[in-house]
Scaffold this active site. Structure first.
Site, short mmCIF file in Angstrom:
data_model
loop_
_atom_site.label_atom_id
_atom_site.label_comp_id
_atom_site.label_asym_id
_atom_site.label_seq_id
_atom_site.Cartn_x
_atom_site.Cartn_y
_atom_site.Cartn_z
N ASP A 39 0.82 -1.22 0.00
CA ASP A 39 0.00 0.00 0.00
C ASP A 39 0.86 1.27 0.00
OD1 ASP A 39 -2.16 -1.83 0.41
OD2 ASP A 39 -1.81 -1.71 2.57
N ASP A 99 -1.44 7.73 3.48
CA ASP A 99 -1.56 8.59 2.31
C ASP A 99 -0.90 9.92 2.63
OD1 ASP A 99 -3.15 9.15 -0.40
OD2 ASP A 99 -3.45 10.89 0.89
N GLY A 117 -10.62 -7.76 9.77
CA GLY A 117 -11.84 -8.43 9.36
C GLY A 117 -13.12 -7.75 9.81
N ASN A 152 -16.31 1.28 6.22
CA ASN A 152 -15.09 0.95 6.95
C ASN A 152 -14.11 2.10 6.82
OD1 ASN A 152 -13.26 -0.51 8.45
ND2 ASN A 152 -12.71 -1.93 6.83
N ALA A 153 -13.76 2.72 7.93
CA ALA A 153 -12.91 3.91 7.93
C ALA A 153 -11.43 3.54 7.83
CB ALA A 153 -13.17 4.76 9.16
N ILE A 154 -11.03 3.04 6.66
CA ILE A 154 -9.62 2.77 6.39
C ILE A 154 -9.31 3.21 4.95
CG2 ILE A 154 -9.56 0.84 8.01
CD1 ILE A 154 -9.36 -1.06 5.63
N ASP A 155 -8.05 3.09 4.57
CA ASP A 155 -7.58 3.41 3.22
C ASP A 155 -7.90 4.86 2.82
OD1 ASP A 155 -6.90 0.79 3.30
OD2 ASP A 155 -8.08 0.17 1.57
N SER A 172 -13.31 0.48 2.40
CA SER A 172 -12.84 -0.85 2.04
C SER A 172 -13.96 -1.86 2.26
CB SER A 172 -11.63 -1.22 2.90
OG SER A 172 -11.29 -2.57 2.74
N GLU A 204 -11.45 -1.08 -2.71
CA GLU A 204 -10.74 -0.38 -1.64
C GLU A 204 -9.55 0.37 -2.22
OE1 GLU A 204 -9.75 -3.58 0.98
OE2 GLU A 204 -8.31 -4.47 -0.39
#
Length: 312
Positions: A39, A99, A117, A152-155, A172, A204
Site C-alpha cells: 500500500d 496517504d 476483518g 469501513n474507515a480505512i484506506d 474498504s 478499496e
C-alpha cells in the site's frame, strides 16, 4: 486493507530490476535497494523521493534519485494512546495504507488502524512542515467506523478538487468507497458523506486525481495478501464531479460494480494494487512470483490516451 494482516517489522533488503507490471513500452522505473512495501504512497521533496507504506508505525522508504531505495525510521515508534479508544482490540503498532500529500504549505499524512476483518476502524492524521524535517505532529482522529455504520474507515486518500478544496476519500469492502469535504484548517471532515463506488467482491485503496475536467478514481478490487495467488487488480473510472457518478470506459457506474481494469499484473507480478497516483506517476505494490510472492514497490510513468483515459 480489510483482508490483510501484514507484519513488516523485519524486512530484508531486496533488489528489483527490469520492467514492472504491464506490457506497454512506457517508462516503468527500474528500482533497486529495499523495495519491500504494501500500500505505498509516494511524494517528492526537493530531489528526494519518499514512500510511506503499511507496517509497524508506518514504514518509510527514501530514494535520493527515485530508483535506489533505502529504509528510514518509521513515523510512530509506539502507538498513540488514543488509538485504543476507537480500536480497543489493537495490540500492535501495525498501521495500514498511509496517504501523504503536500497541501497549503504543510505535509499531511493520513493513515488507518483497524480490527482485522471488522469495520471497527479509524483514520488518523499526522502532519509536518516537511517530510525531511520530520517532527510529525499528532493531529488525532479524522473519522471512525464501527458495526453501527455500513462503511469501513480505512484506506484514506486526500483529494484536492479543481477549486483547491480538500476532500477525503476512503473505504474498504462493506458499503464501498466514500468521500467527504474537509475543513482547510483542521483537514478533518466538515460535510456529508457521499458514496462513490461499491462492488460485491470488494473495492478499496482509492486514489483520486483531477485532470482536464475529470476526476479519475483508481481503486483496488478483489483480494490482496495471498502472495503469488493474489488476484488484486487496479480499476479506474472518472466523473465530472468529485462526488460522482464515476463511470468506467463502458459507461458503467462504479456504484454498480463498474471499473475498467487498468492493471491486472503479468506472469511475474501478481495482484497489483494499493496504488497511489502522484504527478503523472503511479506507485503500487505487487507480489513477486520470482521471490516467494513477497510484496514489492512498482513505479511507472502514467500516460493518457487521446480519449483522456490513463495508460502505461
Amino acid at each position: 486493507m480489510r483482508y490483510r494482516k501484514l507484519l513488516l517489522s523485519v524486512i530484508c533488503s531486496v533488489v528489483i530490476l527490469g520492467s514492472a507490471v504491464g506490457t506497454a513500452l512506457a517508462a516503468h522505473w527500474n528500482l533497486t535497494g529495499d523495495v519491500a512495501v504494501h500500500d505505498p504512497s509516494i511524494i517528492k521533496e526537493g530531489s528526494a523521493w519518499y514512500t510511506f507504506s503499511t507496517g509497524q508505525g508506518i514504514q518509510v522508504l527514501r530514494s535520493d534519485n527515485g530508483t535506489n531505495w533505502y529504509r528510514v525510521p518509521q513515523i510512530f515508534l509506539s502507538p498513540p494512546s488514543w488509538w485504543k479508544t476507537y480500536v480497543p482490540n489493537m495490540t500492535t503498532n501495525d498501521v495500514w495504507a498511509p496517504d501523504v500529500q503536500l497541501y497549503n504549505g504543510r505535509v499531511w499524512l493520513y493513515y488507518s488502524i483497524s480490527t482485522f476483518g471488522k469495520n471497527t476502524s479509524a483514520i488518523g492524521l499526522a502532519s509536518a512542515t516537511s517530510v525531511g524535517a520530520g517532527s510529525w505532529r499528532d493531529d488525532g482522529l479524522v473519522i471512525k467506523s464501527d458495526p453501527s455504520v455500513d462503511y469501513n474507515a480505512i484506506d484514506p486518500n486526500l483529494v484536492i478538487d479543481a477549486s483547491g478544496n480538500p476532500w477525503l476519500a476512503f473505504g474498504s469492502w462493506f458499503s464501498g468507497i466514500k468521500i467527504t469535504k474537509l475543513d482547510k484548517t483542521t483537514m478533518k471532515p466538515t460535510g456529508s458523506l457521499y458514496s462513490i463506488a461499491k462492488r460485491s467482491n470488494g473495492i478499496e485503496g482509492v486514489s483520486i486525481v483531477y485532470r482536464n475536467g475529470y476526476y479519475y478514481m483508481f481503486a483496488s478490487i478483489d483480494n490482496c495478501c495471498q502472495g503469488s495467488n493474489s488476484n488484486y487488480k487496479i480499476v479506474v473510472g472518472r466523473s465530472a464531479s468529485i462526488t460522482g457518478p464515476y463511470k468506467d470506459k463502458s459507461g458503467v457506474d462504479m456504484m454498480n460494480g463498474g471499473g475498467t481494469v487498468f492493471d491486472a499484473g503479468n506472469t511475474r507480478w501478481a495482484g497489483p494494487g494499493g496504488q497511489h497516483v502522484y504527478n503523472n506517476v503511479i506507485a503500487r505494490h505487487a507480489y513477486d512470483r520470482n521471490d516467494n510472492g513477497n510484496p514489492k514497490l512498482l513505479i511507472s510513468d502514467l500516460n493518457w490516451d487521446s480519449s483522456g483515459w490513463p495508460t502505461y
